[in-house]
Design a protein around this motif. Sequence first.
Motif, mmCIF file in Angstrom:
data_model
loop_
_atom_site.group_PDB
_atom_site.id
_atom_site.type_symbol
_atom_site.label_atom_id
_atom_site.label_comp_id
_atom_site.label_asym_id
_atom_site.label_seq_id
_atom_site.Cartn_x
_atom_site.Cartn_y
_atom_site.Cartn_z
ATOM 1 N N ALA A 95 0.854 -1.188 0.000
ATOM 2 C CA ALA A 95 0.000 0.000 0.000
ATOM 3 C C ALA A 95 0.889 1.236 0.000
ATOM 4 O O ALA A 95 2.030 1.199 0.476
ATOM 5 N N ALA A 96 0.369 2.331 -0.523
ATOM 6 C CA ALA A 96 1.170 3.553 -0.624
ATOM 7 C C ALA A 96 1.660 4.026 0.733
ATOM 8 O O ALA A 96 2.731 4.635 0.839
ATOM 9 N N ASP A 97 0.884 3.746 1.792
ATOM 10 C CA ASP A 97 1.289 4.172 3.129
ATOM 11 C C ASP A 97 1.814 3.013 3.966
ATOM 12 O O ASP A 97 1.916 3.110 5.185
ATOM 13 N N GLY A 98 2.144 1.908 3.305
ATOM 14 C CA GLY A 98 2.628 0.731 4.015
ATOM 15 C C GLY A 98 4.073 0.878 4.461
ATOM 16 O O GLY A 98 4.817 1.742 3.980
ATOM 17 N N GLU A 99 4.502 0.004 5.371
ATOM 18 C CA GLU A 99 5.845 0.077 5.933
ATOM 19 C C GLU A 99 6.941 -0.079 4.880
ATOM 20 O O GLU A 99 7.913 0.693 4.890
ATOM 21 N N PRO A 100 6.866 -1.055 3.931
ATOM 22 C CA PRO A 100 7.941 -1.163 2.924
ATOM 23 C C PRO A 100 8.098 0.107 2.091
ATOM 24 O O PRO A 100 9.216 0.536 1.807
ATOM 25 N N VAL A 101 6.967 0.731 1.712
ATOM 26 C CA VAL A 101 7.038 1.955 0.916
ATOM 27 C C VAL A 101 7.641 3.093 1.731
ATOM 28 O O VAL A 101 8.480 3.859 1.249
#
Length: 280
Positions: A225-231
């Motif tokens: 997701a755009a606000d996910g941890e990997p991003v």
Amino acid sequence: MEYTELSAYDLPAGTVTSWTPRADAGRWLQDPRELSPGHEAHLRDSEPGSWIGSVLRVPGPYEPEPLRRAIHAWMSRHEVLRTTVTRDAGQGWRRVTAPAEAVAIRDLVVGDLTTDQVTALLPSLLADVSPTAWPHCVLASVVPAAPDPDSDSDPEPERADHFVLAFGADHSVMDAYSQLLWFEEIVSLYDAARQGVPDAELRTLEVGSHVDFSAEDRKLAMTLAADGEPVRRWLDFLGPEATFPGTARGSPVRPATTPRPPARRRPGPTGSPPRTRPTT
């Protein structure tokens, strides 16, 4: 890694033969494994001529039937070379795959050509590959012309003991890293075929399937997701003015929810010193 343009490579005069995989239309099977996001992007953005290839000087005499068997074994080992895409009813892309036994390697002797003719013809033979039409990899061989017995110049002593093998492959089935593995593998297969190793043994190799990897890559991408941890980690690492490398001005890193800017056209061919095997 440095590349030499095919037009700048010192190709010999000789007999040119094209080697093209074929499979009957009825042998293709619907494959439920999904395409990776990168594959879909390639189908969307690629332009004609966006292929990768190499030229290899194969040691040893040229024998057509062992070469055919070696090429078939190579394509049998690597499932990605036997898969392609079709349009589904919703105009999306679906994968179809042909079993190894459904694939045949057809050869066509083009003729005896001069060095200039080989240099002009070879790119056109290899450039037929595309992201949407199988085969996504084609090959061609050049057997050097025999030295002129009436010539005053000394012929190369190894002239009759090698031939040239080239391939062109679409980026959907090959990248620069997998390209490097081809050199050792195809020579080993050719040597084994010349020694009479059975086809079943030639095809035996514990190798992972890029088709399986693509399906797993798709699953992983769907969890982002755009606000996910990997991003967030990548954005923190790259910094607030992050840009993608390799573009003329740099493209700002954007969240997945931001409309993507139009794709930049690929630059035209550029030459480089002939230090490595050629590609386009």
